[in-house]
Design a protein around this motif. Structure first.
Motif, PDB file in Angstrom:
ATOM      1  N   GLY A  90       4.552  -0.036 -12.430  1.00  0.00           N
ATOM      2  CA  GLY A  90       4.195  -1.386 -12.013  1.00  0.00           C
ATOM      3  C   GLY A  90       3.641  -1.405 -10.596  1.00  0.00           C
ATOM      4  N   ASN A  91       4.144  -2.297  -9.772  1.00  0.00           N
ATOM      5  CA  ASN A  91       3.688  -2.422  -8.392  1.00  0.00           C
ATOM      6  C   ASN A  91       4.569  -1.656  -7.406  1.00  0.00           C
ATOM      7  OD1 ASN A  91       1.292  -3.772  -8.435  1.00  0.00           O
ATOM      8  ND2 ASN A  91       2.167  -5.792  -8.200  1.00  0.00           N
ATOM      9  N   ALA A  92       5.240  -0.609  -7.885  1.00  0.00           N
ATOM     10  CA  ALA A  92       6.024   0.219  -6.963  1.00  0.00           C
ATOM     11  C   ALA A  92       5.107   0.718  -5.849  1.00  0.00           C
ATOM     12  CB  ALA A  92       6.627   1.412  -7.695  1.00  0.00           C
ATOM     13  N   TRP A  93       5.651   0.899  -4.662  1.00  0.00           N
ATOM     14  CA  TRP A  93       4.835   1.449  -3.578  1.00  0.00           C
ATOM     15  C   TRP A  93       4.325   2.826  -3.977  1.00  0.00           C
ATOM     16  CZ3 TRP A  93       1.871   0.112   0.135  1.00  0.00           C
ATOM     17  CH2 TRP A  93       1.479   1.031   1.117  1.00  0.00           C
ATOM     18  N   ARG A  94       5.197   3.661  -4.482  1.00  0.00           N
ATOM     19  CA  ARG A  94       4.803   4.978  -4.964  1.00  0.00           C
ATOM     20  C   ARG A  94       5.351   5.217  -6.371  1.00  0.00           C
ATOM     21  NH1 ARG A  94       1.260   4.715  -2.228  1.00  0.00           N
ATOM     22  NH2 ARG A  94       0.949   5.555  -0.185  1.00  0.00           N
ATOM     23  N   MET A  95       6.682   5.347  -6.492  1.00  0.00           N
ATOM     24  CA  MET A  95       7.245   5.734  -7.782  1.00  0.00           C
ATOM     25  C   MET A  95       8.581   5.102  -8.112  1.00  0.00           C
ATOM     26  SD  MET A  95       8.241   9.596  -6.772  1.00  0.00           S
ATOM     27  CE  MET A  95       9.749   9.751  -7.676  1.00  0.00           C
ATOM     28  N   ILE A  96       9.155   4.325  -7.215  1.00  0.00           N
ATOM     29  CA  ILE A  96      10.436   3.678  -7.489  1.00  0.00           C
ATOM     30  C   ILE A  96      10.213   2.173  -7.493  1.00  0.00           C
ATOM     31  CG2 ILE A  96      12.819   3.357  -6.757  1.00  0.00           C
ATOM     32  CD1 ILE A  96      12.543   6.084  -5.285  1.00  0.00           C
ATOM     33  N   ARG A  97      10.142   1.609  -8.686  1.00  0.00           N
ATOM     34  CA  ARG A  97       9.893   0.179  -8.817  1.00  0.00           C
ATOM     35  C   ARG A  97      11.204  -0.586  -8.633  1.00  0.00           C
ATOM     36  NH1 ARG A  97       7.533  -1.925 -14.314  1.00  0.00           N
ATOM     37  NH2 ARG A  97       9.692  -2.178 -14.886  1.00  0.00           N
ATOM     38  N   GLY A  98      11.166  -1.541  -7.734  1.00  0.00           N
ATOM     39  CA  GLY A  98      12.326  -2.395  -7.531  1.00  0.00           C
ATOM     40  C   GLY A  98      12.337  -3.561  -8.509  1.00  0.00           C
ATOM     41  N   ASP A  99      13.402  -4.328  -8.466  1.00  0.00           N
ATOM     42  CA  ASP A  99      13.562  -5.447  -9.386  1.00  0.00           C
ATOM     43  C   ASP A  99      12.762  -6.677  -8.980  1.00  0.00           C
ATOM     44  OD1 ASP A  99      15.332  -3.947 -10.899  1.00  0.00           O
ATOM     45  OD2 ASP A  99      17.083  -4.656  -9.784  1.00  0.00           O
ATOM     46  N   GLU A 100      12.403  -6.766  -7.715  1.00  0.00           N
ATOM     47  CA  GLU A 100      11.775  -7.979  -7.205  1.00  0.00           C
ATOM     48  C   GLU A 100      10.446  -7.641  -6.538  1.00  0.00           C
ATOM     49  OE1 GLU A 100      13.102 -11.310  -3.930  1.00  0.00           O
ATOM     50  OE2 GLU A 100      14.663 -10.236  -5.015  1.00  0.00           O
ATOM     51  N   GLU A 101       9.436  -8.490  -6.747  1.00  0.00           N
ATOM     52  CA  GLU A 101       8.138  -8.295  -6.110  1.00  0.00           C
ATOM     53  C   GLU A 101       8.120  -9.003  -4.750  1.00  0.00           C
ATOM     54  OE1 GLU A 101       4.567  -7.966  -8.000  1.00  0.00           O
ATOM     55  OE2 GLU A 101       5.473  -6.640  -9.478  1.00  0.00           O
ATOM     56  N   PRO A 123      -2.803  -0.215  -4.978  1.00  0.00           N
ATOM     57  CA  PRO A 123      -3.873  -0.909  -5.707  1.00  0.00           C
ATOM     58  C   PRO A 123      -4.028  -2.392  -5.360  1.00  0.00           C
ATOM     59  CG  PRO A 123      -2.147  -0.140  -7.217  1.00  0.00           C
ATOM     60  CD  PRO A 123      -1.815   0.381  -5.862  1.00  0.00           C
ATOM     61  N   THR A 124      -3.007  -3.006  -4.786  1.00  0.00           N
ATOM     62  CA  THR A 124      -3.109  -4.433  -4.458  1.00  0.00           C
ATOM     63  C   THR A 124      -3.489  -4.684  -3.000  1.00  0.00           C
ATOM     64  OG1 THR A 124      -0.776  -4.662  -3.845  1.00  0.00           O
ATOM     65  CG2 THR A 124      -1.337  -4.967  -6.186  1.00  0.00           C
ATOM     66  N   GLN A 125      -3.769  -3.640  -2.245  1.00  0.00           N
ATOM     67  CA  GLN A 125      -3.975  -3.804  -0.798  1.00  0.00           C
ATOM     68  C   GLN A 125      -5.224  -4.611  -0.451  1.00  0.00           C
ATOM     69  OE1 GLN A 125      -4.298   0.345   0.351  1.00  0.00           O
ATOM     70  NE2 GLN A 125      -6.452   0.094   0.876  1.00  0.00           N
ATOM     71  N   ARG A 126      -5.102  -5.315   0.666  1.00  0.00           N
ATOM     72  CA  ARG A 126      -6.229  -6.044   1.267  1.00  0.00           C
ATOM     73  C   ARG A 126      -6.089  -5.897   2.777  1.00  0.00           C
ATOM     74  NH1 ARG A 126      -3.267  -9.411  -1.261  1.00  0.00           N
ATOM     75  NH2 ARG A 126      -3.050 -10.918   0.403  1.00  0.00           N
ATOM     76  N   PHE A 127      -7.219  -5.849   3.471  1.00  0.00           N
ATOM     77  CA  PHE A 127      -7.214  -5.760   4.930  1.00  0.00           C
ATOM     78  C   PHE A 127      -7.983  -6.923   5.516  1.00  0.00           C
ATOM     79  CE2 PHE A 127      -6.140  -1.374   4.079  1.00  0.00           C
ATOM     80  CZ  PHE A 127      -5.244  -1.086   5.091  1.00  0.00           C
ATOM     81  N   VAL A 141       4.260  -5.543  -3.581  1.00  0.00           N
ATOM     82  CA  VAL A 141       4.994  -4.384  -4.092  1.00  0.00           C
ATOM     83  C   VAL A 141       6.274  -4.809  -4.801  1.00  0.00           C
ATOM     84  CG1 VAL A 141       4.118  -2.779  -2.349  1.00  0.00           C
ATOM     85  CG2 VAL A 141       6.251  -3.969  -1.936  1.00  0.00           C
ATOM     86  N   ALA A 142       6.661  -3.980  -5.756  1.00  0.00           N
ATOM     87  CA  ALA A 142       7.924  -4.179  -6.465  1.00  0.00           C
ATOM     88  C   ALA A 142       8.963  -3.308  -5.773  1.00  0.00           C
ATOM     89  CB  ALA A 142       7.785  -3.802  -7.934  1.00  0.00           C
ATOM     90  N   GLY A 143       9.782  -3.916  -4.948  1.00  0.00           N
ATOM     91  CA  GLY A 143      10.823  -3.186  -4.223  1.00  0.00           C
ATOM     92  C   GLY A 143      10.381  -2.795  -2.831  1.00  0.00           C
ATOM     93  N   LEU A 144      11.343  -2.715  -1.930  1.00  0.00           N
ATOM     94  CA  LEU A 144      11.050  -2.392  -0.531  1.00  0.00           C
ATOM     95  C   LEU A 144      11.541  -1.001  -0.119  1.00  0.00           C
ATOM     96  CD1 LEU A 144      12.026  -5.835   1.079  1.00  0.00           C
ATOM     97  CD2 LEU A 144       9.737  -5.003   0.468  1.00  0.00           C
ATOM     98  N   ASP A 145      12.276  -0.320  -0.985  1.00  0.00           N
ATOM     99  CA  ASP A 145      12.900   0.949  -0.613  1.00  0.00           C
ATOM    100  C   ASP A 145      11.912   2.015  -0.161  1.00  0.00           C
ATOM    101  OD1 ASP A 145      15.394  -0.101  -1.104  1.00  0.00           O
ATOM    102  OD2 ASP A 145      15.572   0.793  -3.101  1.00  0.00           O
ATOM    103  N   GLU A 146      10.714   2.051  -0.732  1.00  0.00           N
ATOM    104  CA  GLU A 146       9.747   3.078  -0.361  1.00  0.00           C
ATOM    105  C   GLU A 146       8.846   2.648   0.795  1.00  0.00           C
ATOM    106  OE1 GLU A 146       8.824   5.619  -4.288  1.00  0.00           O
ATOM    107  OE2 GLU A 146       8.103   3.553  -4.356  1.00  0.00           O
ATOM    108  N   ILE A 147       8.403   1.413   0.795  1.00  0.00           N
ATOM    109  CA  ILE A 147       7.459   0.982   1.824  1.00  0.00           C
ATOM    110  C   ILE A 147       8.115   0.909   3.197  1.00  0.00           C
ATOM    111  CG2 ILE A 147       7.698  -1.520   1.503  1.00  0.00           C
ATOM    112  CD1 ILE A 147       4.559  -1.616   1.848  1.00  0.00           C
ATOM    113  N   VAL A 148       9.425   0.751   3.254  1.00  0.00           N
ATOM    114  CA  VAL A 148      10.108   0.726   4.554  1.00  0.00           C
ATOM    115  C   VAL A 148       9.873   2.045   5.298  1.00  0.00           C
ATOM    116  CG1 VAL A 148      12.387   1.526   3.752  1.00  0.00           C
ATOM    117  CG2 VAL A 148      12.239   0.094   5.757  1.00  0.00           C
TER     118      VAL A 148
END
Length: 182
Positions: A90-101, A123-127, A141-148
């Motif tokens: 889904g919208n995981a940052w890399r490979m661990i999708r969290g429960d909440e977007e 894939p959803t990025q915008r600048f 993103v789905a989950g914050l564990d990776e993007i942190v």
């Protein structure tokens, strides 16, 4: 050898008996379990197998290098109809999708803005570029564990604007890191 064994299991739809080494310092023992692999994928500098972990009765992403034993069995399994790696991640940052977007917004200073905006991070990025040379990065993103950890890796060149939960996690971890240096 690990890659080939998992690849063969996927092709033949035969389950594997596995031993998986716990992460160093996790305090968890190594575990033995039956694994039904659905796909192999490369992410964050390593190969992973995704599939049903019978011991946890859940679909998991497991790092191939941490398998200490992979033995084929004669037990057949089916990959769920319609399973796709892209849909699972889904919208995981890399490979661990969290429960909440979460809608993420991070501002990069002028010294990092161009370098960051020249890379496809998600894939959803915008600048949004600003007159002072800085840029605002946005994604969902789905989950914050990776993007942190990604934000922390940018050090003082970025400021998390939102969501508040991500901003607080980065602040707290950066504070603990700074504390190590007195």
């Amino acid at each position: 050898d690990r890659y080939q064994r998992v690849q063969q299991a996927i092709a033949s739809r035969r389950a594997l008996e596995c031993r998986y080494e716990a992460a160093v310092g996790s305090g968890k023992p190594d575990e033995d379990f039956r694994f039904e692999p659905y796909a192999l994928f490369f992410s964050v500098r390593a190969w992973y197998a995704i599939g049903r972990h019978a011991g946890r009765d859940d679909v998991r992403s497991l790092k191939l290098s941490r398998f200490s034993r992979i033995s084929p069995t004669d037990e057949a399994y089916e990959i769920p109809e319609g399973f796709s790696l892209e849909a699972h991640l889904g919208n995981a940052w890399r490979m661990i999708r969290g429960d909440e977007e979460h809608d993420v917004e991070i501002r990069f200073d002028a010294s990092f803005a161009q370098t960051v905006s020249d890379t496809m991070w998600h894939p959803t990025q915008r600048f949004e570029e600003h007159e002072d040379g800085s840029a605002t990065f946005r994604c969902r993103v789905a989950g914050l564990d990776e993007i942190v950890w990604w934000a922390l890796g940018m050090g003082p060149h970025c400021e998390v604007i939102g969501p508040a939960a991500l901003r607080e996690r980065v602040r707290e971890l950066a504070s603990r890191t700074a504390g190590l240096y007195g």
